[in-house]
Design a protein around this motif. Structure first.
Motif, PDB file in Angstrom:
ATOM      1  N   ASN A 178     -10.428  -0.595   1.717  1.00  0.00           N
ATOM      2  CA  ASN A 178      -9.328   0.200   1.173  1.00  0.00           C
ATOM      3  C   ASN A 178      -8.623  -0.677   0.143  1.00  0.00           C
ATOM      4  O   ASN A 178      -8.252  -1.816   0.458  1.00  0.00           O
ATOM      5  CB  ASN A 178      -8.372   0.591   2.309  1.00  0.00           C
ATOM      6  CG  ASN A 178      -7.343   1.621   1.892  1.00  0.00           C
ATOM      7  OD1 ASN A 178      -7.262   2.005   0.738  1.00  0.00           O
ATOM      8  ND2 ASN A 178      -6.536   2.060   2.849  1.00  0.00           N
ATOM      9  N   THR A 184      -4.373   0.259   8.302  1.00  0.00           N
ATOM     10  CA  THR A 184      -4.349   0.125   6.848  1.00  0.00           C
ATOM     11  C   THR A 184      -4.473  -1.335   6.444  1.00  0.00           C
ATOM     12  O   THR A 184      -5.228  -1.678   5.516  1.00  0.00           O
ATOM     13  CB  THR A 184      -3.045   0.720   6.281  1.00  0.00           C
ATOM     14  OG1 THR A 184      -2.971   2.102   6.617  1.00  0.00           O
ATOM     15  CG2 THR A 184      -2.991   0.567   4.766  1.00  0.00           C
ATOM     16  N   ASP A 218       5.564   4.005   0.914  1.00  0.00           N
ATOM     17  CA  ASP A 218       4.998   2.670   1.099  1.00  0.00           C
ATOM     18  C   ASP A 218       4.635   2.488   2.575  1.00  0.00           C
ATOM     19  O   ASP A 218       5.502   2.557   3.448  1.00  0.00           O
ATOM     20  CB  ASP A 218       5.999   1.592   0.680  1.00  0.00           C
ATOM     21  CG  ASP A 218       6.119   1.457  -0.820  1.00  0.00           C
ATOM     22  OD1 ASP A 218       5.272   2.028  -1.533  1.00  0.00           O
ATOM     23  OD2 ASP A 218       7.060   0.793  -1.274  1.00  0.00           O
ATOM     24  N   THR A 232      -2.465  -1.251  -3.205  1.00  0.00           N
ATOM     25  CA  THR A 232      -1.764  -0.765  -4.391  1.00  0.00           C
ATOM     26  C   THR A 232      -1.387  -1.942  -5.284  1.00  0.00           C
ATOM     27  O   THR A 232      -1.479  -1.876  -6.509  1.00  0.00           O
ATOM     28  CB  THR A 232      -0.510   0.033  -3.980  1.00  0.00           C
ATOM     29  OG1 THR A 232      -0.907   1.113  -3.127  1.00  0.00           O
ATOM     30  CG2 THR A 232       0.202   0.586  -5.196  1.00  0.00           C
ATOM     31  N   LYS A 249       0.852  -1.183   0.000  1.00  0.00           N
ATOM     32  CA  LYS A 249       0.000   0.000   0.000  1.00  0.00           C
ATOM     33  C   LYS A 249       0.888   1.232   0.000  1.00  0.00           C
ATOM     34  O   LYS A 249       1.754   1.388   0.869  1.00  0.00           O
ATOM     35  CB  LYS A 249      -0.920   0.025   1.217  1.00  0.00           C
ATOM     36  CG  LYS A 249      -1.864   1.218   1.234  1.00  0.00           C
ATOM     37  CD  LYS A 249      -2.821   1.210   0.040  1.00  0.00           C
ATOM     38  CE  LYS A 249      -3.782   2.395   0.081  1.00  0.00           C
ATOM     39  NZ  LYS A 249      -4.714   2.385  -1.072  1.00  0.00           N
ATOM     40  N   THR A 250       0.654   2.086  -0.990  1.00  0.00           N
ATOM     41  CA  THR A 250       1.450   3.291  -1.153  1.00  0.00           C
ATOM     42  C   THR A 250       0.557   4.513  -1.113  1.00  0.00           C
ATOM     43  O   THR A 250      -0.492   4.549  -1.769  1.00  0.00           O
ATOM     44  CB  THR A 250       2.211   3.263  -2.494  1.00  0.00           C
ATOM     45  OG1 THR A 250       3.032   2.087  -2.543  1.00  0.00           O
ATOM     46  CG2 THR A 250       3.103   4.488  -2.643  1.00  0.00           C
ATOM     47  N   TYR A 251       0.945   5.486  -0.305  1.00  0.00           N
ATOM     48  CA  TYR A 251       0.297   6.793  -0.300  1.00  0.00           C
ATOM     49  C   TYR A 251       1.319   7.803  -0.808  1.00  0.00           C
ATOM     50  O   TYR A 251       2.338   8.036  -0.157  1.00  0.00           O
ATOM     51  CB  TYR A 251      -0.168   7.178   1.103  1.00  0.00           C
ATOM     52  CG  TYR A 251      -1.313   6.332   1.629  1.00  0.00           C
ATOM     53  CD1 TYR A 251      -2.605   6.490   1.133  1.00  0.00           C
ATOM     54  CD2 TYR A 251      -1.101   5.396   2.646  1.00  0.00           C
ATOM     55  CE1 TYR A 251      -3.657   5.726   1.623  1.00  0.00           C
ATOM     56  CE2 TYR A 251      -2.143   4.636   3.138  1.00  0.00           C
ATOM     57  CZ  TYR A 251      -3.423   4.806   2.626  1.00  0.00           C
ATOM     58  OH  TYR A 251      -4.470   4.048   3.106  1.00  0.00           O
ATOM     59  N   GLY A 252       1.050   8.378  -1.967  1.00  0.00           N
ATOM     60  CA  GLY A 252       2.032   9.278  -2.557  1.00  0.00           C
ATOM     61  C   GLY A 252       3.299   8.513  -2.897  1.00  0.00           C
ATOM     62  O   GLY A 252       3.267   7.534  -3.645  1.00  0.00           O
TER      63      GLY A 252
END
Length: 290
Positions: A53, A44, A17, A56, A11-14
């Motif tokens: 959710n 998460t 990781d 990625t 899972k990557t936000y911006g």
């Protein structure tokens, strides 16, 4: 036996990781404890496991069927998220009775009688808006949703946050009662480790977005020790063993040791050997900054 399986979850936000290649399998009929420091990725991970959710990359399956946007699978899952007065969610404007009514529409196996019984047991004012509840009362609402959902796999994120010690004890009693009666699977994320340790059949430790350890709780406790004494004596005792969290005071040294199958600590009267609590093990594994 049902299984919820995560494979190579990222899972990557911006550019950051949050989860790094998570592989995890949860079996039905167990109570799991999910522990980790703030920001480790616990919430998460729970949200991805329950299709709240998207990952990625990677997959989550329930008995081989994909979880993401699959109603036939999602009816087996419940993630009762921690409520937050500061979050700008529509839930905060709802009265408790409205929130529970909405929850009932999401969970096909909802036990209305149980929900009402827990409302009475917790002495909740169902006419109050979520935003007006205390932190403890919000936790009670999340507990009611989790229990009354009757979902086969039920996930609770910090369910005892804000509860006093009596209410926390009652929650764990309720959890064990429901588990004993139904065999449901529960995954409980909590920072209050010691009082929950006896309830967790297995413990999952998350650190910096990775699964550091997943193990039967009692077996982990039985192979974990703190060895302390003069540094030379400690070195002789723990040589070749898995060592964590070293402490030095002058010429004295203390370490946490996790034995592997077939290993044992040598008898050495020059050092002190003590069993460790689950909380002490967690601190030893995750307490040091990178």
């Amino acid at each position: 036996m049902s299984r919820l399986t995560a494979e190579n979850i990222v899972k990557t936000y911006g550019n950051k990781d949050v989860l790094h290649g998570i592989n995890l399998e949860l079996e039905s009929g167990k109570i799991y404890g999910l522990i980790g420091r703030n920001g480790a990725g616990k919430t998460t991970l729970l949200s991805i496991l329950t299709s709240q959710n998207p990952a990625t990359s990677g997959t989550v399956t329930f008995d081989g069927r994909p979880v993401w946007e699959n109603p036939a699978v999602l009816e087996h899952l419940c993630f009762s998220r921690e409520l937050n007065q500061m979050a700008g969610s529509s839930a905060n404007s709802m009265k408790v009775k409205e929130y529970l009514s909405v929850a009932e529409t999401f969970f096909p196996h909802w036990d209305k009688e149980m929900a009402q019984r827990l409302v009475r047991a917790f002495d909740l004012d169902v006419k109050k808006r979520i935003s007006k509840l205390s932190k403890g009362m919000m936790s009670m609402v999340t507990i009611i949703v989790a229990m009354a959902s009757k979902a086969e796999f039920t996930f609770l994120d910090e369910p005892v946050a804000g509860l006093d010690v009596v209410a926390r004890e009652r929650f764990y009693e309720l959890l064990v009662e429901e588990f004993s009666e139904t065999g449901r699977t529960f995954v409980v994320s909590t920072h209050i480790i010691e009082e929950a340790a006896d309830v967790f059949e297995e413990v999952i430790i998350v650190d910096r977005g990775k699964i550091l350890l997943k193990e039967n709780t009692q077996e982990l406790l039985e192979r974990s020790f703190h060895v302390s004494g003069h540094e030379d004596a400690v070195e002789r005792t723990v040589s070749g063993l898995e060592v964590h969290h070293e402490e030095h005071i002058g010429r004295s040294r203390g370490v946490t040791v996790l034995l592997q199958p077939g290993q044992r600590l040598p008898e050495n009267s020059d050092v002190s050997i003590q069993k460790l609590s689950l909380q002490k093990i967690f601190v030893a594994l995750c307490g040091e900054e990178s």
